[in-house]
Scaffold this active site. Structure first.
Site, PDB file in Angstrom:
ATOM      1  N   SER A 217       0.844  -1.187   0.000  1.00  0.00           N
ATOM      2  CA  SER A 217       0.000   0.000   0.000  1.00  0.00           C
ATOM      3  C   SER A 217       0.883   1.242   0.000  1.00  0.00           C
ATOM      4  CB  SER A 217      -0.906  -0.010   1.228  1.00  0.00           C
ATOM      5  OG  SER A 217      -1.623   1.202   1.320  1.00  0.00           O
ATOM      6  N   GLY A 219      -0.469   4.408   0.089  1.00  0.00           N
ATOM      7  CA  GLY A 219      -1.319   5.513   0.496  1.00  0.00           C
ATOM      8  C   GLY A 219      -2.136   6.044  -0.667  1.00  0.00           C
ATOM      9  N   ALA A 220      -2.109   7.363  -0.861  1.00  0.00           N
ATOM     10  CA  ALA A 220      -2.906   7.995  -1.912  1.00  0.00           C
ATOM     11  C   ALA A 220      -2.468   7.584  -3.311  1.00  0.00           C
ATOM     12  CB  ALA A 220      -2.829   9.514  -1.776  1.00  0.00           C
ATOM     13  N   GLY A 222      -2.008   4.494  -4.268  1.00  0.00           N
ATOM     14  CA  GLY A 222      -2.568   3.200  -4.618  1.00  0.00           C
ATOM     15  C   GLY A 222      -1.740   2.027  -4.149  1.00  0.00           C
ATOM     16  N   GLY A 248      -6.410   0.807   4.691  1.00  0.00           N
ATOM     17  CA  GLY A 248      -5.635  -0.401   4.425  1.00  0.00           C
ATOM     18  C   GLY A 248      -6.413  -1.670   4.709  1.00  0.00           C
ATOM     19  N   ASP A 249      -7.274  -1.614   5.728  1.00  0.00           N
ATOM     20  CA  ASP A 249      -8.107  -2.774   6.054  1.00  0.00           C
ATOM     21  C   ASP A 249      -9.120  -3.042   4.940  1.00  0.00           C
ATOM     22  OD1 ASP A 249      -6.717  -2.737   8.451  1.00  0.00           O
ATOM     23  OD2 ASP A 249      -8.248  -1.534   9.453  1.00  0.00           O
TER      24      ASP A 249
END
Length: 348
Positions: A217, A219-220, A222, A248-249
């Site tokens: 991951s 973050g913003a 992708g 993230g979940d």
């Protein structure tokens, strides 16, 4: 049934304030309280997607009772949590409604005794008999062996149940060596594991350590994935503002649902990014904005090896640049390799 394991469950409390500033008092404009911990957030999203989900882990004390009472009202989620003597922790998220930023405070969790850990392992083996997949999520509470996830992965593999691992630090390092089907670290966790801050190289290194597939991951930006089917990058169409807690979940829920539905990797990654982005737009962890999810799913760009090499290795003397054709809505999230062409250009 999909099984999620959350050894360190939590009662998630979200405070919303107009502007968060240090060294001053704040008037809270809204308070929400939800059963939390990574695996419980994953379970709620899976249930919202129409999957049958069972949750297990530890819970105890007044906060544990509040968590279970609220969990009972969650459609599609079965409670198989193990009672313990200690009190379930709380996590506090303070959301600045002006900026959309959030500050997270996480308590450590209860001390788990050897007898409580043994009871959990027995229950876990029974639950695996009816599981189509299992997600092992989050931190380990005090008293649980640091190699616990590695042992749980081996137990699931012996039962022929695919495993997704989402943790960090030493539990991740030991767990990945037990060969889970998917690991889903964030960029910082991946760098800590491999020593590399370049996502493409780091996902390759992590996969060499034993995971069947590594999905990181960013973050913003992708997700980057190194899978048996190749290297992939999945990106949202735009940056959104909101509470990133639980994003993230939701990505884990997208990956796990795609796994049990036998979706190809581009579709799994598109779903994961759409869910994660829609979660940022929702008010509390473990929920997602359904209208935003439906809209975003058609807009996620998933691209293959050439694009990934260019985007995550921008400092090379020669870049590979991808050109992709327009994808119709009926093929949302799918970018076929035949649509990729590469060209060599000078670095900017």
């Amino acid at each position: 049934m999909i099984l999620t394991v959350t050894p360190n469950t939590a009662l998630d409390i979200t405070y919303r304030v107009r502007s968060l500033r240090p060294h001053t008092a704040h008037r809270v404009t809204e308070v929400t309280e939800r059963p939390g911990g990574k695996g419980l957030n994953v379970a709620r999203v899976l249930a919202a997607l129409g999957h049958e989900v069972t949750v297990t882990g530890f819970t105890g004390g007044v906060t544990g009772r509040a968590l279970r009472d609220q969990l009972a009202d969650t459609p599609g989620v079965v409670d198989a949590l193990i009672p313990v003597e200690g009190a379930t922790r709380r996590t506090i998220a303070v959301v600045d409604t002006t900026t959309g930023d959030s500050t997270q405070l996480n308590e450590p969790g209860p001390e788990i005794t050897p007898a409580e850990w043994a009871a959990f392992q027995e229950a876990y083996e029974v639950l695996l008999r009816s599981a189509s997949a299992v997600a092992l999520c989050g931190s380990l509470p005090p008293g649980v062996p640091v190699g616990a996830y590695a042992g749980l992965i081996r137990t699931a593999r012996a039962a022929a149940v695919p495993v997704l691992l989402d943790t960090s630090g030493e539990p991740l390092r030991r767990g990945i060596a037990a060969r889970p089907d998917i690991v889903k670290p964030n960029a910082d966790e991946l760098a800590e594991l491999t020593g590399s801050h370049e996502p493409l190289q780091a996902t390759r290194d992590a996969r060499r350590r034993g995971a069947h597939a590594v999905v990181a991951s960013l973050g913003a930006q992708g997700l980057v994935a190194h899978t048996p089917d190749g290297l992939w990058r999945a990106t949202p169409p735009r940056r959104v503002h909101g509470n990133p807690t639980g994003a993230g979940d939701s990505a884990v829920a997208g990956l796990l649902s795609g796994l049990v539905e036998h979706l190809p990797w581009p579709d799994r990654l598109a779903r994961a990014v759409a869910l994660a982005t829609a979660t940022v737009l929702a008010p509390v962890a473990g929920e997602f904005d359904r209208q935003a999810y439906a809209t975003l799913l058609d807009q996620i760009a998933v691209t293959g090896d050439a694009f990934v090499a260019e985007r995550v290795s921008p400092h090379k003397k020669v870049r590979q640049v991808s050109f992709i054709s327009t994808v119709p809505k009926s093929a949302a999230g799918k970018i076929l390799r035949k649509d990729l062409r590469t060209a060599e250009v000078a670095p900017s």
